[in-house]
Design a protein around this motif. Sequence first.
Motif, PDB file in Angstrom:
ATOM      1  N   LEU A   1       0.837  -1.203   0.000  1.00 30.10           N
ATOM      2  CA  LEU A   1       0.000   0.000   0.000  1.00 30.10           C
ATOM      3  C   LEU A   1       0.876   1.259   0.000  1.00 30.10           C
ATOM      4  O   LEU A   1       0.601   2.215  -0.715  1.00 30.10           O
ATOM      5  CB  LEU A   1      -0.902   0.014   1.233  1.00 30.10           C
TER       6      LEU A   1
ATOM      7  N   ASP B   1       2.380   1.832  -3.368  1.00 25.58           N
ATOM      8  CA  ASP B   1       1.378   2.385  -4.278  1.00 25.58           C
ATOM      9  C   ASP B   1       1.159   3.873  -3.982  1.00 25.58           C
ATOM     10  O   ASP B   1       1.086   4.706  -4.887  1.00 25.58           O
ATOM     11  CB  ASP B   1       0.063   1.626  -4.087  1.00 25.58           C
ATOM     12  N   LEU B   2       1.136   4.184  -2.721  1.00 24.92           N
ATOM     13  CA  LEU B   2       0.897   5.559  -2.302  1.00 24.92           C
ATOM     14  C   LEU B   2       2.063   6.471  -2.678  1.00 24.92           C
ATOM     15  O   LEU B   2       1.862   7.621  -3.074  1.00 24.92           O
ATOM     16  CB  LEU B   2       0.664   5.596  -0.785  1.00 24.92           C
TER      17      LEU B   2
ATOM     18  N   THR C   1       1.663   8.002  -5.926  1.00 20.73           N
ATOM     19  CA  THR C   1       0.540   8.945  -6.038  1.00 20.73           C
ATOM     20  C   THR C   1       0.762  10.185  -5.185  1.00 20.73           C
ATOM     21  O   THR C   1       0.532  11.305  -5.630  1.00 20.73           O
ATOM     22  CB  THR C   1      -0.765   8.241  -5.571  1.00 20.73           C
ATOM     23  N   ALA C   2       1.202   9.994  -3.988  1.00 18.26           N
ATOM     24  CA  ALA C   2       1.247  11.095  -3.022  1.00 18.26           C
ATOM     25  C   ALA C   2       2.517  11.009  -2.183  1.00 18.26           C
ATOM     26  O   ALA C   2       2.508  10.442  -1.093  1.00 18.26           O
ATOM     27  CB  ALA C   2       0.009  11.027  -2.133  1.00 18.26           C
ATOM     28  N   PRO C   3       3.610  11.565  -2.705  1.00 13.96           N
ATOM     29  CA  PRO C   3       4.900  11.433  -2.013  1.00 13.96           C
ATOM     30  C   PRO C   3       4.861  11.978  -0.591  1.00 13.96           C
ATOM     31  O   PRO C   3       5.383  11.350   0.336  1.00 13.96           O
ATOM     32  CB  PRO C   3       5.862  12.251  -2.875  1.00 13.96           C
TER      33      PRO C   3
ATOM     34  N   MET D   1       2.412  12.248   1.390  1.00 16.34           N
ATOM     35  CA  MET D   1       1.638  11.331   2.220  1.00 16.34           C
ATOM     36  C   MET D   1       2.480  10.101   2.563  1.00 16.34           C
ATOM     37  O   MET D   1       2.485   9.623   3.705  1.00 16.34           O
ATOM     38  CB  MET D   1       0.388  10.919   1.432  1.00 16.34           C
TER      39      MET D   1
END
Lengths: 479, 51
Positions: free
Chosen positions: A301, A304-305, A308-310, A312
């Motif tokens: 997860l 994957d993140l 998308t959202a460094p 985060m």
Amino acid sequence: MIFDSYEAFRAVNFTAKVCILGSGPAGTTIARKLGAAGIPVVVLEAGSREFSDDSQDFYRGVTVGDPYFDLDITRLRFMGGSSNHWAGWCRVLDSQDFEAKAWAPDTGWPLGCADIEPYLPEVQDILELPDFRPDVPISDDIRWVQLIKSPAVRFGEKFADELDRSRNVAVVLSTYATELTGDGKRVIAAKLWSNGQDAGFFTADYFIVCTGGLENSRLLLWSNQRSNGGVVPKATALGRYWMEHPTFEGGNAILADYSAFEVDATNEAFFSPTPAAMERLEIMNFGIRLIQTPYPGIKSLIADLACTAPEMAEWVSYQLSQNLRCAAQLYVAWEQAPLASNQIRLSKTDVDPAGVPRIELHWKKSELERRTLLEGLRLFGTTLVRKDLGRVRIADWLANGGDYPTNEELAGHHHMGGTRMGTDVTKSVVDANSKVHGMDNLYVGGSSVFCTSGECNPTTTIVALACRLGDHLSKVIGA
Amino acid sequence: MSFFTKKISRRTIMQALIALPALSLFRKLPDTDPDAIVEVNGWILKRSDLT
Ligand SMILES: Cc1cc2nc3c(=O)[nH]c(=O)nc-3n(C[C@H](O)[C@H](O)[C@H](O)COP(=O)(O)OP(=O)(O)OC[C@H]3O[C@@H](n4cnc5c(N)ncnc54)[C@H](O)[C@@H]3O)c2cc1C
């Protein structure tokens, strides 16, 4: 008294005032209440004390529409009914579940939560539940709700000794009520099948059909067909508005902070929308089951993140070294919009060994439900962001408008509707006391009387309604 | 030739059409609120998560 056959019962001289069909949670609860009030009751149970393939075969049927469980798998046909394999998850319907939703046609009950609340202490005793705790709002949109994982009372086992000792209750096993006969005002008798053959008719002053959330409709549809409308004189809604709790994995979450809620002993927590959020978004009720997954589950997860959202991902990594709790799977079960087209019909081609047509279940999920699932996860995700509790990822199939997966839980084995409660006789079958419209002595117990399904498992509410019906009938008969 | 194309030249229409996306972009200024909720790749995030 428990009799293993109709023949054994016939050998004793017992005159019943009330005949209950079915010994599951509904039938057993009503029988115990009436017995305790000194009213002589016979419970006719189609199955024996044990599971058998032969008995189970009577439950076979087909489903038309969305994929569903085999109908002889999703319930059990022996003493105690489906409580012999239920999971014991307990929660009573929310008070707002009884209210009409302006945005969803044919919702709203003719009774309210306050009508069943007085019976909850009895329900706790029967189902061996700890105290109910109020919901905890974690935002304006989301409530952390209690779902009790109870010891899963097997009604046949738990109450066998009590019923055997009872002078007022006679449970008659391996006795299948194939049909009720009626004259449009009263049920006159139940036609029986025992030991592989017709066994004549059984008469009583009152009849209560408690054969389960699929079988109640089947028995009444068949009885009505045979007696030209003499059993359910107002039959427009009979078999209709059937509902389940569709259940799918809708996404995942990364959790940093649990200060707003706790997971239970099996690492799960449950969330539902507030009434205001449901109204604002015009969606149905739903329950998100958050399942904490083992620590390694979080790695994919976070990977994957990170794409998308460094920022985060960095926050997550920081939390990881501090107190990041885990990743979680998010399963969603939701309230179905009650639709007349979701219905139980009698097969035109297939009958069981006693000659009763098998069930043809027509069942489809609606667009409103799809929106409920998606918007529900968005609400939950937004709450986690706003409270900095974590982040949610909606599953690809759902976010991209794909088909429902076919390799998942599908639904809860919760069979609701078909003989729903109401005041409009074109949209309901029983009144607020579970009495069939137009009939003086015919009642229905179990979740087939549910007008709407709410989001929670049905048996706690079934048992509460059974206690209420038991009390009501004790008064009616005692008067 | 229709009344519409008689009055307005084809070139003017093309220019108007080309300008449309740009105009609608101007109308919908990018949200700069760092706390705004955004949905990217299924993730429900804060805009500031993306920076
Ligand atoms: C796998 C599984 C898990 C579940 N988990 C949960 C859970 O965690 N929480 C929850 O709330 N609910 C759960 N349920 C649902 C729960 O089991 C049912 O809601 C409950 O058993 C319904 O009670 P009932 O008395 O209305 O019907 P049933 O339990 O179906 O009992 C009906 C009885 O009637 C008898 N019968 C049928 N036809 C006739 C006839 N014509 N004549 C005489 N007798 C007849 C049957 O043999 C049976 O004994 C689960 C169900 C399944 C299958």
